[in-house]
Design an enzyme around this catalytic site. Structure first.
Site, mmCIF file in Angstrom:
data_model
loop_
_atom_site.group_PDB
_atom_site.id
_atom_site.type_symbol
_atom_site.label_atom_id
_atom_site.label_comp_id
_atom_site.label_asym_id
_atom_site.label_seq_id
_atom_site.Cartn_x
_atom_site.Cartn_y
_atom_site.Cartn_z
ATOM 1 N N ASN A 1 33.724 32.831 26.897
ATOM 2 C CA ASN A 1 34.921 32.237 27.494
ATOM 3 C C ASN A 1 35.538 31.272 26.482
ATOM 4 O O ASN A 1 34.809 30.519 25.830
ATOM 5 C CB ASN A 1 34.538 31.454 28.759
ATOM 6 C CG ASN A 1 35.659 30.541 29.244
ATOM 7 O OD1 ASN A 1 36.663 31.010 29.771
ATOM 8 N ND2 ASN A 1 35.518 29.233 29.038
ATOM 9 N N GLU A 2 36.846 31.304 26.371
ATOM 10 C CA GLU A 2 37.567 30.392 25.460
ATOM 11 C C GLU A 2 36.773 30.213 24.168
ATOM 12 O O GLU A 2 36.422 29.092 23.775
ATOM 13 C CB GLU A 2 37.862 29.050 26.146
ATOM 14 C CG GLU A 2 38.831 29.214 27.303
ATOM 15 C CD GLU A 2 39.488 27.935 27.814
ATOM 16 O OE1 GLU A 2 39.095 26.830 27.410
ATOM 17 O OE2 GLU A 2 40.432 28.070 28.626
ATOM 18 N N GLN B 1 41.245 26.962 40.410
ATOM 19 C CA GLN B 1 40.030 27.629 40.794
ATOM 20 C C GLN B 1 39.983 27.713 42.315
ATOM 21 O O GLN B 1 40.673 26.967 42.994
ATOM 22 C CB GLN B 1 38.833 26.871 40.267
ATOM 23 C CG GLN B 1 38.786 26.773 38.748
ATOM 24 C CD GLN B 1 37.445 26.254 38.233
ATOM 25 O OE1 GLN B 1 36.507 26.047 38.994
ATOM 26 N NE2 GLN B 1 37.363 26.022 36.940
ATOM 27 N N GLU C 1 42.531 32.659 33.770
ATOM 28 C CA GLU C 1 42.660 31.238 34.139
ATOM 29 C C GLU C 1 44.136 30.890 34.079
ATOM 30 O O GLU C 1 44.760 31.001 33.015
ATOM 31 C CB GLU C 1 41.862 30.327 33.200
ATOM 32 C CG GLU C 1 40.370 30.412 33.431
ATOM 33 C CD GLU C 1 39.564 29.374 32.670
ATOM 34 O OE1 GLU C 1 40.072 28.250 32.467
ATOM 35 O OE2 GLU C 1 38.427 29.701 32.284
ATOM 36 N N TYR D 1 47.644 27.458 31.522
ATOM 37 C CA TYR D 1 47.794 26.463 32.582
ATOM 38 C C TYR D 1 49.196 25.855 32.510
ATOM 39 O O TYR D 1 49.785 25.753 31.426
ATOM 40 C CB TYR D 1 46.756 25.344 32.432
ATOM 41 C CG TYR D 1 45.369 25.785 32.846
ATOM 42 C CD1 TYR D 1 45.021 25.832 34.193
ATOM 43 C CD2 TYR D 1 44.416 26.151 31.906
ATOM 44 C CE1 TYR D 1 43.747 26.238 34.584
ATOM 45 C CE2 TYR D 1 43.141 26.550 32.297
ATOM 46 C CZ TYR D 1 42.811 26.590 33.637
ATOM 47 O OH TYR D 1 41.567 26.992 34.035
ATOM 48 N N GLU E 1 33.994 28.091 39.220
ATOM 49 C CA GLU E 1 33.140 27.561 38.150
ATOM 50 C C GLU E 1 32.223 26.480 38.715
ATOM 51 O O GLU E 1 32.548 25.830 39.723
ATOM 52 C CB GLU E 1 34.038 26.967 37.049
ATOM 53 C CG GLU E 1 33.252 26.362 35.891
ATOM 54 C CD GLU E 1 34.111 26.020 34.680
ATOM 55 O OE1 GLU E 1 35.351 26.061 34.784
ATOM 56 O OE2 GLU E 1 33.526 25.715 33.623
HETATM 57 O O1 AHR Z 1 39.325 25.658 34.660
HETATM 58 C C1 AHR Z 1 38.880 24.535 33.974
HETATM 59 C C2 AHR Z 1 38.565 24.811 32.508
HETATM 60 O O2 AHR Z 1 39.732 25.140 31.832
HETATM 61 C C3 AHR Z 1 37.637 25.963 32.232
HETATM 62 O O3 AHR Z 1 36.305 25.609 32.303
HETATM 63 C C4 AHR Z 1 37.985 26.338 30.825
HETATM 64 O O4 AHR Z 1 37.768 27.700 30.550
HETATM 65 C C5 AHR Z 1 39.433 25.927 30.695
HETATM 66 O O5 AHR Z 1 39.666 25.186 29.564
#
Ligand code: AHR
Length: 524
Positions: free
Chosen positions: A170-171, A377, A328, A260, A25
């Site tokens: 995205n999201e 990332q 992600e 995450y 990103e």
């Molecule tokens: O990876 C960092 C961020 O986490 C990304 O931009 C977003 O899609 C997510 O919330």
């Protein structure tokens, strides 16, 4: 001693190579510095992209790369990033920095070609238009002399590029536009219709049997355990008149899942930071035994999420044509001291390597539904496989896990079972061993195993059913739990060869505490 059974006769799903993808990103130093240094840089580069990074990615056979975001994607207007006169863009989500847009579509697509990986673009649904997305795929894919293809040619690229995947937003539940799932399902149907028509042609093309090169059309999906999103989205995209040549009667080739793993918070910091939890996260190396298990248990939870989302998806897509794309995932630690908090730069220890190994083993095991994942990332941001500083580059412990697991790409998952126990203090207990095994085109087997115990080794006794083991070799990634690779000591954590002893029924191999082991078995 733990028994480990591998059934060569039980051939399961294809482990799609795209499970081993990466995410890049415009965030902090991922693109600028991490990937892009510009053609005039004294740092060795191929058309502006760091040569060391390209070589490292080739080595792990990177299959697919997602770009340009993330949250950034829904602020990005691709036309500002092509041609000679580029408009700068303020990166509002990530530190408010001003970018000169020198890394754009040509630079990304050429880089993917150089690496030999698929390109996965995240389209801007949040603040862009369907027309903008359609013109982006026309610019990239069109052979005919359309206005977009002409513009591409004027900008120096004659042939179209291959476009592996295109994401519609995205999201969307958050930074991508604060949408509700039913609303997004409708938005997705509409946008996917025109984007896929630009890719494959419409009804007439389908009836005339045209099968242009495939581009997967991917949907934004739920955050972690938002099952309501999955239910409403899948219901919302079902039914209706679909004629997209790519994905049968549902307009999506995949729906993403973001998950995450956060460490436990630093309570002292939390007070200090007036309650902003992200600012209070412990750094990658700030952990004790409890926190080791806390993180790994959190990571292992992705299996529950996959099972639950799959269950909902299967009501609308029993044949599992729509992949659950975990685009992600990874550990989200506190930023390293002295770095910009908006740049999300973190170190990477053996704990992160074990986290990556257990997650990839879980993805392999569920490869019937999980068709793609991209860890967040690739360089200098969150759980990176590569860190850079000026002309220096470091491969993190997580990188080495991708290296050890690369043999699973496009292999077939084998039925396997390992005797297990729980480790860790009460409340944060997690399975001790995570494994997966696959058979490749040549008929040879790769087993990857990790041990989540911080202090107890395990001897495994492997039994191979349905085949005779020939030569066996093993590799290991092992070091202190806190060990990491730094610019001063870049090879502290690296892969070394390991011993797997051949036995009558298979093999014996020790899996030390907190290690990752790969075993290759040639089948006679
Ligand atoms: O990876 C960092 C961020 O986490 C990304 O931009 C977003 O899609 C997510 O919330």
């Amino acid at each position: 001693m733990a028994k480990y059974i591998i059934n060569y006769l039980d051939k399961k799903s294809l482990i799609n190579k795209n499970i081993y993808g990466q995410f890049s990103e415009h965030l902090g130093r991922c693109i600028y510095d991490g990937v892009w240094v510009g053609k005039a840089s004294p740092i060795p580069n191929v058309n502006g992209v760091r040569s060391d990074v390209i070589e490292a990615l080739k080595h792990i056979k990177l299959p697919i790369l997602r770009w340009p975001g993330g949250c950034f994607a829904d602020t990005y207007h691709w036309k500002d990033g092509v041609g000679k006169d580029r408009k700068p863009i303020a990166n509002r989500y990530w530190g408010g920095t001003l970018e000169d847009n020198s890394f754009g579509t040509h630079e990304f697509m050429d880089m993917c070609e150089e690496i030999g990986c698929g390109a996965f673009l995240s389209g801007n649904l949040g603040s862009g238009t369907i027309r903008e997305m359609v013109e982006w795929v026309e610019y990239i894919r069109d052979e005919l002399d359309t206005p977009m293809a002409q513009w591409r040619r004027e900008n120096g690229r004659e042939k179209p590029w291959k476009l592996e995947a295109f994401g519609i937003g995205n999201e969307v539940w958050g930074c991508g536009g604060q949408m509700k799932p039913d609303y997004y399902a409708d938005q997705f149907r509409q946008a996917a219709h025109f984007v896929s028509t630009a890719c494959f042609g419409g009804m007439a093309a389908m009836l005339s049997g045209l099968r242009p090169e495939k581009t997967m059309i991917l949907a934004s999906g739920p955050n972690a355990n938002d099952f309501d999103f999955t239910e409403k989205f899948m219901k919302g995209i079902s039914g209706g008149f679909m004629f997209n040549a790519s994905s049968g009667n549902l307009p999506a080739d995949g729906m993403s899942l973001h998950y995450y793993t956060f460490p436990n918070f630093n309570a002292d910091n939390l007070a200090e930071m007036s309650g902003n939890p992200l600012a209070s996260l412990r750094t990658a190396n700030d952990f004790d035994e409890n926190a080791w298990y806390y993180l790994l248990k959190g990571a292992a939870h992705v299996e529950d999420l996959i099972i639950s989302h799959d269950h909902i998806m299967s009501q609308y897509d029993p044949q599992k044509k729509v992949g659950l794309m975990v685009d992600e995932w990874g550990a989200w630690h506190g930023v390293e001291k002295g770095t910009n908090p908006a740049f999300l730069f973190q170190q990477n220890t053996m704990r992160d390597a074990v986290l990556a190994a257990l997650s990839l083993n879980i993805f392999n095991k569920h490869s019937d539904r999980v068709h793609l994942t991209t860890i967040a990332q690739m360089v200098n941001v969150l759980q990176s496989i590569i860190l850079t500083e000026g002309d220096k580059m470091v491969l993190t412990p997580t990188y080495h896990v991708y290296d050890m697991f690369k043999g699973h790409q496009n292999a077939t998952l084998l039925g396997s079972f390992i005797e297990n126990s729980m480790v860790g203090p009460e409340g944060t207990q997690v399975n001790k061993l995570f494994e997966s095994s696959s058979v490749n085109d040549q008929g040879n087997i790769l087993c990857t195993i990790c041990n989540t115990s911080i202090d107890s080794s395990e001897l495994i006794e492997g039994t191979l059913y349905g085949a005779n083991a020939g030569e066996i070799s093993a590799d290991i990634l092992q070091n202190d739990p806190h060990a990491c690779n730094t610019f001063d000591d870049p090879d502290k954590v690296s892969v070394t060869s390991w011993k797997a002893e051949k036995t009558e029924s298979g093999f014996k191999c020790e899996i030390p505490a907190g290690s990752v082991v790969s075993i290759k078995i040639n089948v006679r």
